[in-house]
Design an enzyme around this catalytic site. Structure first.
Site, PDB file in Angstrom:
ATOM      1  N   GLU A  43     -12.898 -16.412   2.546  1.00  9.01           N
ATOM      2  CA  GLU A  43     -11.906 -15.939   1.568  1.00  9.01           C
ATOM      3  C   GLU A  43     -12.454 -16.012   0.147  1.00  9.01           C
ATOM      4  O   GLU A  43     -12.221 -15.118  -0.665  1.00  9.01           O
ATOM      5  CB  GLU A  43     -10.618 -16.765   1.673  1.00  9.01           C
ATOM      6  N   CYS A 200      -5.462   2.156   3.081  1.00 12.78           N
ATOM      7  CA  CYS A 200      -4.758   2.329   1.806  1.00 12.78           C
ATOM      8  C   CYS A 200      -5.705   1.932   0.672  1.00 12.78           C
ATOM      9  O   CYS A 200      -5.450   1.017  -0.097  1.00 12.78           O
ATOM     10  CB  CYS A 200      -3.481   1.489   1.778  1.00 12.78           C
ATOM     11  N   CYS A 207      -3.738   8.350   4.569  1.00 15.14           N
ATOM     12  CA  CYS A 207      -2.332   8.234   4.958  1.00 15.14           C
ATOM     13  C   CYS A 207      -2.042   8.748   6.371  1.00 15.14           C
ATOM     14  O   CYS A 207      -1.223   8.145   7.081  1.00 15.14           O
ATOM     15  CB  CYS A 207      -1.440   8.928   3.936  1.00 15.14           C
TER      16      CYS A 207
HETATM   17  S1  SF4 Z   1       1.035   5.977   3.779  1.00 17.24           S
HETATM   18 FE1  SF4 Z   1      -0.766   6.061   2.499  1.00 17.24          FE
HETATM   19  S2  SF4 Z   1      -0.116   5.222   0.541  1.00 17.24           S
HETATM   20 FE2  SF4 Z   1       1.428   4.657   2.023  1.00 17.24          FE
HETATM   21  S3  SF4 Z   1       0.818   2.594   2.675  1.00 17.24           S
HETATM   22 FE3  SF4 Z   1      -0.061   4.077   4.116  1.00 17.24          FE
HETATM   23  S4  SF4 Z   1      -2.136   4.507   3.357  1.00 17.24           S
HETATM   24 FE4  SF4 Z   1      -0.950   3.511   1.692  1.00 17.24          FE
END
Ligand code: SF4
Length: 363
Positions: A43, A200, A207
Site C-alpha cells: 500500500e 474508471c 465505461c
Molecule cells: S460507468 Fe464509466 S465513469 Fe461511471 S464508474 Fe464506470 S467507468 Fe467510471
C-alpha cells in the site's frame, strides 16, 4: 446526485465483487497474503507509483527485509537504497519509523483496527482501512485518488475532491457503499481499487465494461470527461541548482543529504545555488581552481515545483581532497544502479559512464 441513479449499497458492492472475481486483477504478489506487513508495504509503495514499477521494488524489499522486525532493526541508510528511484522518499523514512513504532509499541504485531493503524507514522486513513479490510475483514472504507474519481463520477459529485467538504461527502459515500458482510471486505476493497485503476481511469475510461455503468450518473449524463471537477492548478515554481560532478578514474564524488527534506538521506552530487559557490567549493576540495565543464541542464518535476539543475563536470587527476567532509564519499560509476540515489541522479550517473569513454582525465 439524482435519486433514480442511486444504487443500493449492497447492489453496488455485489456488482463490483462479482466483476472483480471475473475480470479483476488476481495475480499481484500482495494479493496472495493476509500478512499485514506485506499488505502495508504494498500500500505504501503503490501510493503515487504504478503497479508495474512497484513489482520489482516490492520483491527486492521483501527479500532484504522479510519481516517488520528485520526492517525495524535495519539502519535507515540500508533502507534508502531499496527505495532509490521510487520517489517520494518520505514514504521510506516513514516506513522505517512505522516498523520501529510497531515493534516498540505493539511488540512487533500489527494492530488489527483501522483506527489504531492510522495512529502509526505514514499510515493515513485510507491506507489504514485497506490494511484492516484486507487482513482483518474490518468494514472500513478506503478513499484513495482512484476511489475518489470513481465515486465523483458515479454519483456526479461536483467540486475539487481534495476540498474538505467534498472529501467529507466522498468519505460518507464510501462508507455507505460497503458490503454488509465483513467477510466480503477483502474482495470489495480489491474490486473498488481495480475499478479505479483499470476501467474508471483518469483518461479514456472504459465505461462499456464497467460493472456499475447502469447506475453511473456521469455516464448517463455524458459528463464522464467533466468529473471529477478538475483542480485549479497553481503555476509550478521553477527552482535552479548547480551540481558538482567531480570524477576521478571511474569514481564520482557524492554527498549524503540530510535525513529530511528534498531527497532526504540519499546520495547526490554536491549541490550549490550558484556557479560561483560551486567553483569556490572545487577550489576548497581539490586545493586549486579547476575548469568545470557545464553540461546541459536537466529537469525533474516534484509535486510542488520543478528542479532545473546544471551538472558541472570536473575531472581530477588524483583523489586528493583538501577539505574533509563526513557526508562526502567516492562511489564507482560502474555501480551507479545499486546506489541510494534519486532517479534523475541515477540517469545522470549512467550518462556519465558513457561520457567517461569520451573524456580523458588530465595527467
Ligand atoms: S460507468 Fe464509466 S465513469 Fe461511471 S464508474 Fe464506470 S467507468 Fe467510471
Amino acid at each position: 446526485m439524482t435519486a433514480d441513479a442511486a444504487p443500493s449499497p449492497s447492489g453496488f458492492a455485489t456488482r463490483l465483487i462479482a466483476w472483480q472475481a471475473r475480470d479483476g486483477r488476481q495475480d499481484l504478489p500482495w494479493q496472495k497474503t493476509r500478512d499485514p506487513y506485506r499488505v502495508w508495504l504494498s500500500e505504501i509503495m503503490l501510493q503515487q507509483t504504478q503497479v508495474a514499477t512497484v513489482l520489482d521494488y516490492y520483491a527486492r524489499f521483501l527479500a532484504r527485509f522479510p519481516t517488520v522486525e528485520a526492517l525495524a532493526q535495519a539502519a535507515l541508510e540500508d533502507v534508502m537504497p531499496l527505495w532509490a528511484g521510487l520517489g517520494y522518499y518520505a514514504r521510506a523514512r516513514n516506513l522505517h519509523a512505522c516498523a520501529q513504532a510497531i515493534c516498540a509499541r505493539h511488540g512487533g504485531v500489527f494492530p488489527s483496527t483501522a483506527s489504531e493503524l492510522a495512529e502509526l507514522p505514514g499510515i493515513g486513513p485510507s491506507t489504514a482501512a485497506a490494511i484492516a479490510a484486507f487482513c482483518f475483514d474490518e468494514r472500513a472504507a478506503i478513499l484513495d485518488g482512484n476511489v475518489k474519481r470513481v465515486l465523483a463520477r458515479h454519483f456526479a459529485v461536483e467540486g475539487d475532491p481534495a476540498g474538505a467538504a467534498v472529501e467529507r461527502h466522498l468519505w460518507s459515500l464510501a462508507r455507505d457503499l460497503l458490503p454488509p458482510s465483513a467477510c466480503d471486505m477483502p474482495a470489495y476493497t480489491q474490486a473498488v481499487m481495480d475499478l479505479g485503476a483499470t476501467l474508471c481511469t483518469r483518461s479514456a475510461p472504459r465505461c462499456p465494461a464497467c460493472p456499475v455503468q447502469t447506475t453511473c450518473v456521469a455516464h448517463r449524463d455524458d459528463r464522464v470527461d467533466q468529473l471529477p471537477t478538475p483542480r485549479v492548478r497553481k503555476a509550478v515554481a521553477l527552482r535552479h541548482a548547480h551540481m558538482l560532478v567531480l570524477l576521478h578514474a571511474e569514481q564520482v564524488l557524492l554527498q549524503q543529504r540530510p535525513p529530511t527534506g528534498l531527497w532526504g538521506g540519499l546520495l547526490t552530487p554536491p549541490q550549490f545555488d550558484t556557479p560561483a559557490a560551486l567553483h569556490a567549493a572545487v577550489t576548497q576540495l581539490t586545493g586549486a581552481p579547476r575548469a568545470a565543464q557545464a553540461l546541459p541542464f536537466r529537469r525533474h518535476a516534484f509535486t510542488h515545483f520543478t528542479l532545473e539543475f546544471v551538472p558541472h563536470l570536473v575531472v581530477l587527476p588524483a583523489t586528493a581532497l583538501h577539505a574533509g567532509d563526513a557526508a562526502l564519499c567516492w562511489r564507482s560509476l560502474a555501480h551507479a544502479d545499486e546506489l541510494a540515489v534519486p532517479a534523475p541522479i541515477r540517469t545522470l550517473l549512467r550518462d556519465l559512464r558513457d561520457l567517461r569513454a569520451q573524456v580523458a582525465a588530465p595527467r
